[in-house]
Design a protein around this motif. Structure first.
Motif, PDB file in Angstrom:
ATOM      1  N   TYR A 119       0.416  -0.412  20.037  1.00  0.00           N
ATOM      2  CA  TYR A 119      -1.162  -0.963  20.175  1.00  0.00           C
ATOM      3  C   TYR A 119      -1.138  -1.693  21.394  1.00  0.00           C
ATOM      4  O   TYR A 119      -1.748  -1.469  22.361  1.00  0.00           O
ATOM      5  N   THR A 138      -7.974  -2.027  27.736  1.00  0.00           N
ATOM      6  CA  THR A 138      -7.946  -2.111  25.718  1.00  0.00           C
ATOM      7  C   THR A 138      -9.084  -1.234  25.522  1.00  0.00           C
ATOM      8  O   THR A 138      -8.759   0.057  24.094  1.00  0.00           O
ATOM      9  N   GLU A 156      -8.080   0.860  21.740  1.00  0.00           N
ATOM     10  CA  GLU A 156      -8.551   1.027  20.815  1.00  0.00           C
ATOM     11  C   GLU A 156      -9.104   2.367  20.197  1.00  0.00           C
ATOM     12  O   GLU A 156      -9.299   2.801  19.543  1.00  0.00           O
ATOM     13  N   ARG A 208      -5.523  -3.896  16.580  1.00  0.00           N
ATOM     14  CA  ARG A 208      -6.516  -5.018  16.858  1.00  0.00           C
ATOM     15  C   ARG A 208      -6.145  -6.033  16.273  1.00  0.00           C
ATOM     16  O   ARG A 208      -5.899  -7.292  16.596  1.00  0.00           O
TER      17      ARG A 208
END
Length: 63
Positions: A39, A48, A52, A60
């Protein structure tokens, strides 16, 4: 340099950069699992929002 040599060199450089970035991420978050590292790599590469979208809330989360 032939096209094949250029591709091989670019691939090797990309792998070296990813190894260095992974090392930095692990220094910042020594308890991070592989999912978290992936991630964070995606977040640095693509931002981001995309990270996500790809990893959801689990990416996260920091253990």
């Amino acid at each position: 340099m032939t096209p094949a040599q250029r591709v091989a060199l670019a691939s090797a450089m990309s792998a070296a950069i990813e190894t260095a970035v992974r090392g930095g991420l692990l220094a910042e978050e020594p308890d991070a699992n592989e999912s978290r590292i992936r991630y964070l790599l995606a977040q640095r590469r693509y931002g981001t929002e995309i990270a996500e979208a790809a990893f959801g809330a689990s990416g996260r989360w920091s253990p």
